[in-house]
Motif scaffolding. Structure first.
Motif, PDB file in Angstrom:
ATOM      1  N   GLU A 118       0.825  -1.234   0.099  1.00  0.00           N
ATOM      2  CA  GLU A 118       0.012   0.041   0.158  1.00  0.00           C
ATOM      3  C   GLU A 118       0.781   1.176   0.045  1.00  0.00           C
ATOM      4  O   GLU A 118       0.695   2.325  -0.615  1.00  0.00           O
ATOM      5  N   ARG A 119       1.942   1.272   0.770  1.00  0.00           N
ATOM      6  CA  ARG A 119       2.777   2.551   0.795  1.00  0.00           C
ATOM      7  C   ARG A 119       3.492   2.726  -0.493  1.00  0.00           C
ATOM      8  O   ARG A 119       3.783   3.817  -0.894  1.00  0.00           O
ATOM      9  N   ASP A 120       3.769   1.496  -1.240  1.00  0.00           N
ATOM     10  CA  ASP A 120       4.370   1.818  -2.769  1.00  0.00           C
ATOM     11  C   ASP A 120       3.332   2.462  -3.685  1.00  0.00           C
ATOM     12  O   ASP A 120       3.744   2.756  -4.660  1.00  0.00           O
ATOM     13  N   ASP A 121       1.982   1.821  -3.584  1.00  0.00           N
ATOM     14  CA  ASP A 121       1.117   2.297  -4.508  1.00  0.00           C
ATOM     15  C   ASP A 121       0.611   4.048  -4.349  1.00  0.00           C
ATOM     16  O   ASP A 121       0.878   4.361  -3.223  1.00  0.00           O
ATOM     17  N   PRO A 122       0.364   4.671  -5.623  1.00  0.00           N
ATOM     18  CA  PRO A 122       0.171   6.057  -5.407  1.00  0.00           C
ATOM     19  C   PRO A 122      -1.270   6.150  -4.721  1.00  0.00           C
ATOM     20  O   PRO A 122      -2.009   5.291  -4.712  1.00  0.00           O
ATOM     21  N   VAL A 123      -1.670   7.291  -4.135  1.00  0.00           N
ATOM     22  CA  VAL A 123      -2.762   7.539  -3.402  1.00  0.00           C
ATOM     23  C   VAL A 123      -3.923   7.513  -4.305  1.00  0.00           C
ATOM     24  O   VAL A 123      -4.871   6.772  -4.440  1.00  0.00           O
ATOM     25  N   ILE A 124      -3.478   8.022  -5.470  1.00  0.00           N
ATOM     26  CA  ILE A 124      -4.406   8.162  -6.762  1.00  0.00           C
ATOM     27  C   ILE A 124      -4.067   7.383  -7.529  1.00  0.00           C
ATOM     28  O   ILE A 124      -2.914   7.248  -8.243  1.00  0.00           O
ATOM     29  N   PRO A 125      -4.838   6.068  -7.638  1.00  0.00           N
ATOM     30  CA  PRO A 125      -4.501   4.985  -8.429  1.00  0.00           C
ATOM     31  C   PRO A 125      -4.100   5.388  -9.793  1.00  0.00           C
ATOM     32  O   PRO A 125      -5.085   6.438 -10.608  1.00  0.00           O
ATOM     33  N   GLU A 126      -3.572   4.391 -10.785  1.00  0.00           N
ATOM     34  CA  GLU A 126      -3.536   4.740 -12.341  1.00  0.00           C
ATOM     35  C   GLU A 126      -4.987   4.695 -12.838  1.00  0.00           C
ATOM     36  O   GLU A 126      -4.925   5.249 -14.236  1.00  0.00           O
ATOM     37  N   THR A 127      -5.824   4.141 -12.641  1.00  0.00           N
ATOM     38  CA  THR A 127      -7.246   4.086 -13.112  1.00  0.00           C
ATOM     39  C   THR A 127      -8.219   5.096 -12.574  1.00  0.00           C
ATOM     40  O   THR A 127      -9.109   5.177 -13.212  1.00  0.00           O
ATOM     41  N   PRO A 162     -11.701   4.411  -8.243  1.00  0.00           N
ATOM     42  CA  PRO A 162     -12.306   3.103  -8.897  1.00  0.00           C
ATOM     43  C   PRO A 162     -13.614   2.683  -8.091  1.00  0.00           C
ATOM     44  O   PRO A 162     -14.641   2.255  -8.438  1.00  0.00           O
ATOM     45  N   ASP A 163     -13.506   2.833  -6.832  1.00  0.00           N
ATOM     46  CA  ASP A 163     -14.623   2.321  -5.792  1.00  0.00           C
ATOM     47  C   ASP A 163     -14.525   2.995  -4.436  1.00  0.00           C
ATOM     48  O   ASP A 163     -13.452   3.617  -4.316  1.00  0.00           O
ATOM     49  N   ALA A 164     -15.517   2.709  -3.661  1.00  0.00           N
ATOM     50  CA  ALA A 164     -15.534   3.408  -2.352  1.00  0.00           C
ATOM     51  C   ALA A 164     -14.201   2.829  -1.507  1.00  0.00           C
ATOM     52  O   ALA A 164     -13.961   3.667  -0.565  1.00  0.00           O
ATOM     53  N   GLY A 165     -13.855   1.600  -1.609  1.00  0.00           N
ATOM     54  CA  GLY A 165     -12.887   1.156  -0.982  1.00  0.00           C
ATOM     55  C   GLY A 165     -11.460   1.844  -1.105  1.00  0.00           C
ATOM     56  O   GLY A 165     -10.757   2.295  -0.195  1.00  0.00           O
ATOM     57  N   THR A 166     -11.267   2.212  -2.531  1.00  0.00           N
ATOM     58  CA  THR A 166      -9.978   3.032  -2.849  1.00  0.00           C
ATOM     59  C   THR A 166     -10.248   4.417  -2.355  1.00  0.00           C
ATOM     60  O   THR A 166      -9.192   4.911  -1.871  1.00  0.00           O
ATOM     61  N   VAL A 167     -11.386   5.088  -2.306  1.00  0.00           N
ATOM     62  CA  VAL A 167     -11.662   6.365  -1.493  1.00  0.00           C
ATOM     63  C   VAL A 167     -11.282   6.317  -0.021  1.00  0.00           C
ATOM     64  O   VAL A 167     -10.534   7.066   0.309  1.00  0.00           O
ATOM     65  N   ALA A 168     -11.844   5.258   0.368  1.00  0.00           N
ATOM     66  CA  ALA A 168     -11.486   5.158   1.907  1.00  0.00           C
ATOM     67  C   ALA A 168      -9.726   4.944   2.169  1.00  0.00           C
ATOM     68  O   ALA A 168      -9.242   5.699   3.223  1.00  0.00           O
TER      69      ALA A 168
END
Length: 287
Positions: A6-15, A243-249
């Motif tokens: 999770e730390r390596d992934d951007p807060v705003i995903p590529e999608t 993409p979804d509510a989980g990504t927003v959270a």
């Protein structure tokens, strides 16, 4: 997903993609008329104090009337332009005809990745209407970054290919926003380091950032020497659709834990960049 991933992934995903922008305006009637007649957006809803405009059923612009809001000061950061992306060159040709009919065309450019028209709304807000070239045509540097340039646009050829439509077609969306900031370093630290947008290209006094492989979702520049926080009329907020509510959270939690103040909203949350420009986050609406 483990904590390290999770730390390596951007807060705003590529999608992620852009959603809507909102403008605070003094004259709602005149401003609605401009975005309807020149840009070609459809009025989806309207009250005495607000209007929602879009294309093909998709909202892309909110106009918020506030007669007490002062005009934006020349020193204040804020909007350079909102950029509405149309899905074809024929639609861009039709936009050229509409903008010319109102005598509103300020300029036009071939940016290699896109072709763009520029105008100014009645409140002094910059507006871009553009059509992308296919991604296969985008020029790239050796490191894979996108090369955005500026060259003259053949308006005669563009007009000749117009589809003649009076309205922007389905598929029109908010392609990007371009901001005037007080410091490129501080703005990059927020949009790139905090939110995780990739720096796609840089020019003198400007950076262009995006989620994924797009040429840019956010432009930032210091060309006009803005020094003060955003305020007054103009850009009220813009939003990213995740993409979804989980990504927003997850995005909310990660920003909060890194010291970025967040404010919850019924459909997501919002945060402010270093110049006080509000950025909202919500899930892509279900179709």
């Amino acid at each position: 997903m483990d904590d390290a991933t999770e730390r390596d992934d951007p807060v705003i995903p590529e999608t992620a993609r852009m959603g809507r922008a909102a403008l605070t305006v003094g004259d709602l009637d005149e401003t609605v008329g401009f975005y309807r007649d020149a840009v070609g957006l459809t009025v989806r809803s309207r009250s005495e104090t607000a209007a929602t405009l879009g294309a093909g059923g998709t909202p892309v612009l909110e106009l918020l009337a506030d007669g007490d809001a002062p005009p934006r000061d020349r020193k204040q950061a804020g909007l350079f332009h909102t950029a509405f992306r149309v899905p074809s060159r024929g639609a861009l040709g039709a936009a050229l005809e509409r903008i010319r009919e109102r005598g509103a065309l300020d300029g036009a450019s071939d940016h290699y990745v896109s072709e763009a028209l520029y105008c100014t709304d009645p409140e002094g807000n910059g507006v871009e209407v553009y059509a992308d070239r296919s991604r296969e045509e985008w020029p790239r540097a050796d490191d894979g970054s996108v090369e955005i340039g500026t060259a003259p646009l053949d308006l005669a050829a563009l007009a000749a290919g117009s589809d003649g439509a009076a309205e922007a077609p389905p598929g029109t969306d908010l392609g990007h926003v371009h901001l005037e900031v007080s410091s490129l370093d501080r703005a990059r630290a927020f949009y790139a380091d905090r939110l995780g947008l990739g720096v796609r290209t840089e020019t003198r006094g400007a950076s262009f950032l995006a989620a994924g492989d797009y040429h840019h979702h956010v432009g930032i520049n210091t060309w006009n020497g803005r020094t003060d926080p955003a305020g007054g009329r103009g850009l009220a907020w813009f939003e990213f659709l995740l993409p979804d509510a989980g990504t927003v959270a997850t995005a909310r939690r990660r920003l909060s834990t890194t010291g970025v103040p967040v404010t919850d909203r019924e459909d997501g949350f919002e945060a402010s960049d270093p110049d006080g420009i509000t950025v909202r986050f919500r899930a892509i609406p279900e179709s």
